[in-house]
Design an enzyme around this catalytic site. Structure first.
Site, mmCIF file in Angstrom:
data_model
loop_
_atom_site.group_PDB
_atom_site.id
_atom_site.type_symbol
_atom_site.label_atom_id
_atom_site.label_comp_id
_atom_site.label_asym_id
_atom_site.label_seq_id
_atom_site.Cartn_x
_atom_site.Cartn_y
_atom_site.Cartn_z
ATOM 1 N N HIS A 108 0.809 -1.216 0.000
ATOM 2 C CA HIS A 108 0.000 0.000 0.000
ATOM 3 C C HIS A 108 0.844 1.269 0.000
ATOM 4 O O HIS A 108 0.411 2.305 -0.511
ATOM 5 C CB HIS A 108 -0.926 0.001 1.223
ATOM 6 C CG HIS A 108 -1.818 1.200 1.310
ATOM 7 N ND1 HIS A 108 -2.947 1.340 0.532
ATOM 8 C CD2 HIS A 108 -1.740 2.326 2.071
ATOM 9 C CE1 HIS A 108 -3.531 2.492 0.810
ATOM 10 N NE2 HIS A 108 -2.825 3.117 1.730
ATOM 11 N N ASP A 109 2.049 1.201 0.571
ATOM 12 C CA ASP A 109 2.878 2.404 0.697
ATOM 13 C C ASP A 109 4.332 2.085 0.341
ATOM 14 O O ASP A 109 5.235 2.249 1.158
ATOM 15 C CB ASP A 109 2.779 2.960 2.125
ATOM 16 C CG ASP A 109 3.398 4.351 2.253
ATOM 17 O OD1 ASP A 109 3.580 5.022 1.213
ATOM 18 O OD2 ASP A 109 3.703 4.766 3.391
ATOM 19 N N LEU A 110 4.551 1.638 -0.880
ATOM 20 C CA LEU A 110 5.908 1.312 -1.315
ATOM 21 C C LEU A 110 6.667 2.611 -1.576
ATOM 22 O O LEU A 110 6.407 3.317 -2.550
ATOM 23 C CB LEU A 110 5.869 0.455 -2.578
ATOM 24 C CG LEU A 110 7.224 -0.081 -3.042
ATOM 25 C CD1 LEU A 110 7.847 -0.988 -1.991
ATOM 26 C CD2 LEU A 110 7.075 -0.825 -4.373
ATOM 27 N N ASN A 167 10.437 2.628 3.193
ATOM 28 C CA ASN A 167 9.977 1.278 3.545
ATOM 29 C C ASN A 167 10.805 0.189 2.889
ATOM 30 O O ASN A 167 10.398 -0.970 2.823
ATOM 31 C CB ASN A 167 8.495 1.108 3.201
ATOM 32 C CG ASN A 167 7.602 1.809 4.203
ATOM 33 O OD1 ASN A 167 7.982 1.996 5.357
ATOM 34 N ND2 ASN A 167 6.418 2.203 3.770
ATOM 35 N N ARG A 214 4.583 4.741 -7.615
ATOM 36 C CA ARG A 214 4.572 5.352 -6.282
ATOM 37 C C ARG A 214 5.986 5.405 -5.710
ATOM 38 O O ARG A 214 6.398 6.408 -5.111
ATOM 39 C CB ARG A 214 3.653 4.560 -5.352
ATOM 40 C CG ARG A 214 3.516 5.163 -3.951
ATOM 41 C CD ARG A 214 2.652 4.294 -3.056
ATOM 42 N NE ARG A 214 2.431 4.907 -1.764
ATOM 43 C CZ ARG A 214 1.423 5.708 -1.477
ATOM 44 N NH1 ARG A 214 0.525 5.996 -2.409
ATOM 45 N NH2 ARG A 214 1.293 6.230 -0.264
#
Length: 239
Positions: free
Chosen positions: A169-171, A175, A207
């Protein structure tokens, strides 16, 4: 790794990795408990504070309390809508981590998860094993340029995650972790899940690229250029 479900009272549930804990005393999810034990060795700032712990058994753990981001986070802070235990954030994340571990991915190991429900609202916590001798990719490239082999490995790590159909979801650059042995790790699987098809994989990569570009604009020294992204994508394409 054997994962067991424990119920501690009305609306209070935990998942426990019995490799690390035979059962769970819910104090382990309390920051006050760890501070009283003088076991907090660091903090990581994000939406809230994540505690870095050193247990009496000399294990390094990470304790995270789930919090909301954005405007809604200013109102609800750490409250989430309950839609069944299996769909709570920590239970989904711990189970996903276990599955990825079985498939050989470099991701954190889950230790325990907690859900406390009151009516249709729940609050939650997660404990994972801290990745040894590792730093955020974001931190590393502020200090030094990376060899081509490392960028290839970053691409391969993302491809490996995508090959088992895991959507992140938040690459972003914060991270992804690098350890002292040059291994690449991916972290923070909150709101992540296995998905069908493949269209979302391109969105994941876009992203990540935007996060590199944003951090390069706002950071005085940042060792990331177009050729580094191209090398990462070679690693991704060739797996």
């Amino acid at each position: 790794m054997p994962i067991i479900h424990q119920k501690h009272g009305i609306g209070h549930h935990t998942l426990v990795n019995t490799h690390y804990l035979s059962s769970v005393d819910t104090d382990v999810f309390s920051p006050e408990y760890w501070y009283s034990q003088k076991a907090v060795i660091g903090e990581a700032k994000g939406r809230g504070t994540t505690l870095l712990l050193k247990t009496p058994e000399n294990q390094n753990w990470v304790l995270r309390h789930y919090r909301r981001g954005g405007l809604i986070g200013k109102l609800l802070y750490d409250q989430f809508l309950y839609a069944g235990l299996s769909r709570t954030r920590p239970f989904m994340e711990l189970n996903l981590l276990e599955d990825m571990q079985k498939q050989g991915l470099n991701v954190p190991v889950g230790v325990a998860a907690q859900v406390r429900r009151s009516g249709m609202i729940y609050r939650a916590d997660l404990i994972t094993v801290r990745i040894p001798d590792a730093r955020e990719l974001h931190q590393v490239i502020q200090e030094e340029a990376l060899d081509e082999d490392i960028w290839l490995e970053v691409g391969r790590a993302i491809r490996k995650m995508h090959d088992v159909q895991v959507y992140h979801h938040d690459l972003n650059v914060k991270n992804i972790m690098l350890d002292n042995a040059g291994q690449v790790w991916i972290i923070d699987f909150d709101r992540c899940a296995q998905r069908q098809a493949s269209g979302w994989k391109k969105t994941n990569l876009e992203r990540l690229r935007r996060s590199f570009e944003k951090e390069r604009r706002r950071t005085a020294t940042y060792h990331w250029e177009q050729h580094d992204w191209n090398t990462l994508m070679v690693g991704y394409r060739h797996g």
